[in-house]
Design an enzyme around this catalytic site. Structure first.
Site, PDB file in Angstrom:
ATOM      1  N   ASP A 395       0.805  -1.218  -0.235  1.00  0.00           N
ATOM      2  CA  ASP A 395       0.058  -0.065   0.081  1.00  0.00           C
ATOM      3  C   ASP A 395       1.071   1.237  -0.067  1.00  0.00           C
ATOM      4  OD1 ASP A 395      -1.795   1.917   0.317  1.00  0.00           O
ATOM      5  OD2 ASP A 395      -2.392   1.249   2.343  1.00  0.00           O
ATOM      6  N   GLU A 432      -3.171  10.587  -0.095  1.00  0.00           N
ATOM      7  CA  GLU A 432      -4.428   9.598  -0.038  1.00  0.00           C
ATOM      8  C   GLU A 432      -4.517   9.252   1.519  1.00  0.00           C
ATOM      9  OE1 GLU A 432      -6.379   5.587   0.138  1.00  0.00           O
ATOM     10  OE2 GLU A 432      -4.505   6.127   0.783  1.00  0.00           O
ATOM     11  N   ASP A 461      -5.102   0.548  -5.800  1.00  0.00           N
ATOM     12  CA  ASP A 461      -4.399   0.747  -4.637  1.00  0.00           C
ATOM     13  C   ASP A 461      -3.389  -0.106  -4.389  1.00  0.00           C
ATOM     14  OD1 ASP A 461      -3.484   1.884  -2.010  1.00  0.00           O
ATOM     15  OD2 ASP A 461      -5.590   2.858  -1.728  1.00  0.00           O
ATOM     16  N   HIS A 545      -0.381  -0.741   6.702  1.00  0.00           N
ATOM     17  CA  HIS A 545       0.227   0.471   7.420  1.00  0.00           C
ATOM     18  C   HIS A 545       1.247   0.249   8.619  1.00  0.00           C
ATOM     19  CE1 HIS A 545      -3.598   3.110   6.223  1.00  0.00           C
ATOM     20  NE2 HIS A 545      -3.026   2.389   5.157  1.00  0.00           N
TER      21      HIS A 545
END
EC number: 3.4.17.21
Length: 703
Positions: A395, A432, A461, A545
């Site tokens: 990501d 984003e 994405d 993340h």
């Protein structure tokens, strides 16, 4: 005239008076020999038809051919690089797929470069990824543009966490670092837009922080009011988890990662995507901005401070809690023994402080533009964001490396003579991760143009995060996606297409509806009303993340051969080519109407007033009827199934000739006669009724 929306009807009216001369010039440019070869196959078929059928077919064919030549005025060089050759020479899709050899190595090299270090939006470290994308677009020979915005961004300042005894003496300092970030190269885990604040209070474990979890606590007689809630990540959007805690009076909330050592960063902003100070208009340098004390701004931010913490830190807190025992179904999330820990409150206290650093930051969107030759003011838009909380191998830079490979292939095709019918725009979004800011600001700045000119937005994405294709789409794009997946080799199963494995994996094709707002399709779909699609490989990624989102993980686990990346490139690129090159847009509004009818049926069970349901059903029926008419009209302009067919008009007739080539002469005559009499006649009748030809001779044109 829905089927003619992409054919620029006003220009058609002005050009019909020039049809005869344009047709003569178009045929002359091919030369007599090529002209004879082009007509040889259909001529042979026509020779076997009854004379009456020949007269009908030739008459209709001549009229429509002249119209199509005027409509398209498409030089031979647009569709082929040089003339002759195999399928890849004539078919843009085949040419695009032919460029897959060695693409996995190119994609891997781009991904390695993009993920060499962290590149959080608005920081100096973001410049490297931006430069890589810009140079990649330029190396492909594409025209590039950049656009800067200055939104409100949020970074961590000071933070601390400690465990205290009931008498407020120190029991232990607790780490706010991420165990997986061994070298401490990354920004410390935090929640963007979490407000500054602190609390010294008892803790309560709230499991995932969902509505049902708080109901369980109520049944146990436990309240979070005035206390620090401790949750395990997995209860939906983290901003919603924070808001639910605040609504129940919590003073702060800590959200824990899992046992792999990763700690999930992310935004907790509320109220939709985009810069919170410029809702509805672009955050350009000189734009008007709302004040922080305005209600419209205040409701965008959570009411209490929050912080992501490691599973180890959360466990250290929960182990000290008393109160009712943890429900059995809650214990697995934190990996605690059955007889250890309660839900709280207390008796220990948590001392938590957080200082947010809010500031205006500069972000940059990057674009590559391939101008269409026939409809340059219609846009097929492909987008991916490049900013990342950490290294971003999944990501978002798996998608960024795929976008760069699409740029590379389209650049090669341009050099060989191909040009899209409609304009293609490749977009690299910034910020984003702060709430789709880069894409939202651009949509807000160009809203009127996009609503009238954008064909579709195709989003990727996290391109690759595991096995299997997953897709979300607005319904009119469903069939296009299904068709495209039949052309792409499956990256994991030899001899199968993506369609084969997609269909088998889910027990049938399953396409999600894009009700969520967690990626860059959100402003295009929910604000501008543009058809959208979102594509990715692998259902979910446990290192999302966190520091675990690295090139090493991708190379060892996610996609060792980078063939899933290639599959995404091929699907994404073929979708773009169909939307950019098909004479009539490949939308299916019957599918859309069917989806709406399913929703209406469910809605009718909830509504007592049948009048409203009846009105809704009437509207859906109107849409369905329009969809049917659209498909009928589309047959007039769609290309034949056989790309080698020499018959450039009446695709239905061309298909009938192709399909019956191995049949008897009588069967061939019957097939072509059927298509000519049942399809071609009404198509031309509709065509003539749409345009009053005598009145066109007095129309001026600006070529």
């Amino acid at each position: 005239m829905p089927a003619l929306t992409t054919l620029r009807c006003a220009a058609l009216a002005a050009r019909v008076s020039l049809a005869r001369e344009n047709a003569r010039r178009a045929f002359a440019s091919h030369g007599e020999a090529e002209h004879g070869e082009m007509l040889s196959q259909p001529a042979a078929a026509l020779a076997r038809l009854p004379p009456a059928s020949v007269r009908v077919l030739v008459g209709f064919g001549a009229a429509l051919l002249v119209s199509l030549v005027v409509l398209h005025r498409r030089p031979a060089a647009r569709g082929a690089a040089g003339g002759g050759g195999g399928p890849a020479e004539h078919d843009p899709a085949a040419r695009f797929l032919a460029l897959s050899e060695g693409a996995n190595a190119t994609i891997a090299a781009d991904l390695r470069a993009l993920t060499a270090g962290p590149h959080l939006a608005g920081t100096g470290a973001a410049a490297g990824a931006a430069a890589r994308v810009l140079s990649g677009f330029r190396a492909a020979g594409l025209r590039t543009l950049t656009r800067e915005y200055t939104p409100l961004l949020s970074y961590p300042g000071h933070a601390s966490l400690a465990l205290l005894r009931a008498d407020r003496t120190l029991l232990a300092h607790l780490s706010l670092d991420e165990p997986a970030d061994v070298g401490r190269r990354l920004v410390r885990p935090y929640h963007a837009y979490a407000p500054s604040g602190g609390a010294v209070a008892e803790a309560v474990f709230v499991n995932l922080g969902r509505e049902e979890d708080y109901l369980t606590l109520e049944r146990l007689g436990v309240s979070v009011s005035g206390r620090v809630a401790v949750a395990i990540r997995g209860g939906g959007y983290r901003g919603g988890v924070v808001r639910r805690a605040a609504e129940r009076g919590a003073a702060a909330i800590l959200i824990a990662g899992h046992a792999d050592g990763g700690v999930e960063r992310g935004t907790v902003i509320l109220g939709g995507p985009g810069d919170p100070l410029t809702p509805g208009w672009a955050a350009t340098a000189g734009a008007e901005r709302l004040d922080f004390d305005q209600e419209e701004v205040k409701r965008r931010f959570p009411a209490i401070p929050s912080m992501p913490v490691s599973g180890k830190t959360a466990s250290a807190i929960i182990r000290t809690l008393g109160g009712p025992a943890l429900p059995a179904e809650w214990q697995t999330g934190v990996g605690l023994p059955v007889d250890v820990g309660g839900v709280g409150p207390g008796p220990t206290l948590v001392n938590f402080t957080y200082q947010e650093d809010r500031k205006m930051g500069m972000i940059q969107d990057i674009f590559a533009i391939i101008k269409g030759y026939e409809e340059p003011d219609r846009y097929v838009i492909l987008g991916n964001h490049r900013d990342a909380w950490t290294y971003g191998a999944v990501d978002p830079n798996s998608g960024t490396s795929a976008l760069l490979d699409i740029a590379r292939r389209l650049g090669i095709m341009l050099q060989s003579g191909w040009t899209p019918r409609r304009t293609i725009i490749l977009c690299s979004w910034d910020a984003e991760e702060f709430g789709m800011i880069g894409s939202t600001e651009w949509v807000e700045e160009n809203l009127e143009d996009l609503q009238s000119k954008a064909v579709a937005y195709l989003n990727v994405d996290c391109a690759v995060q595991g096995i299997g294709l997953f897709a979300g789409s607005t319904p009119q794009l469903d069939n296009l996606l299904v068709d495209v997946t039949r052309q792409v080799k499956d990256p994991d199963v030899e001899g199968k297409t993506v369609h084969d494995t997609w269909n088998k994996m889910t027990g049938g094709i399953n396409i999600e509806r894009l009700a969520r707002t967690d990626s860059d399709f959100a402003p295009f779909l929910h604000h501008a009303g543009i058809p959208c699609m979102d594509l990715y490989y692998g259902k979910e990624f446990p290192g999302y993340h966190t520091a675990l989102d690295s090139y090493h993980w991708m190379e060892k686990h996610g996609d060792p051969l980078f063939l899933r990346h290639v599959a995404i490139v091929e699907i994404w690129g073929l979708l773009a080519l169909r939307l950019a090159d098909d004479p009539v847009l490949p939308f299916d509004y019957q599918t859309y109407a069917s989806q709406l009818q399913e929703h209406a049926n469910a809605f009718s069970g909830m509504m007592e007033n049948s009048k409203w349901v009846h009105l809704l059903n009437i509207s859906i029926e109107d849409l369905s009827d329009a969809g049917i008419e659209f498909l009928k009209e589309a047959k007039m302009y769609s290309p034949p199934e056989d790309y080698e067919s020499k018959l450039s008009f009446f695709p239905g007739v061309a298909d009938a000739i192709s399909r019956s080539s191995n049949r008897s002469v009588k069967e061939q005559q019957a097939a072509v006669r059927h298509e000519a009499t049942t399809s071609t006649a009404w198509q031309l009748e509709d065509f003539a009724s749409e345009f009053s030809f005598p009145s066109l001779h007095n129309t001026s044109t600006d070529e």
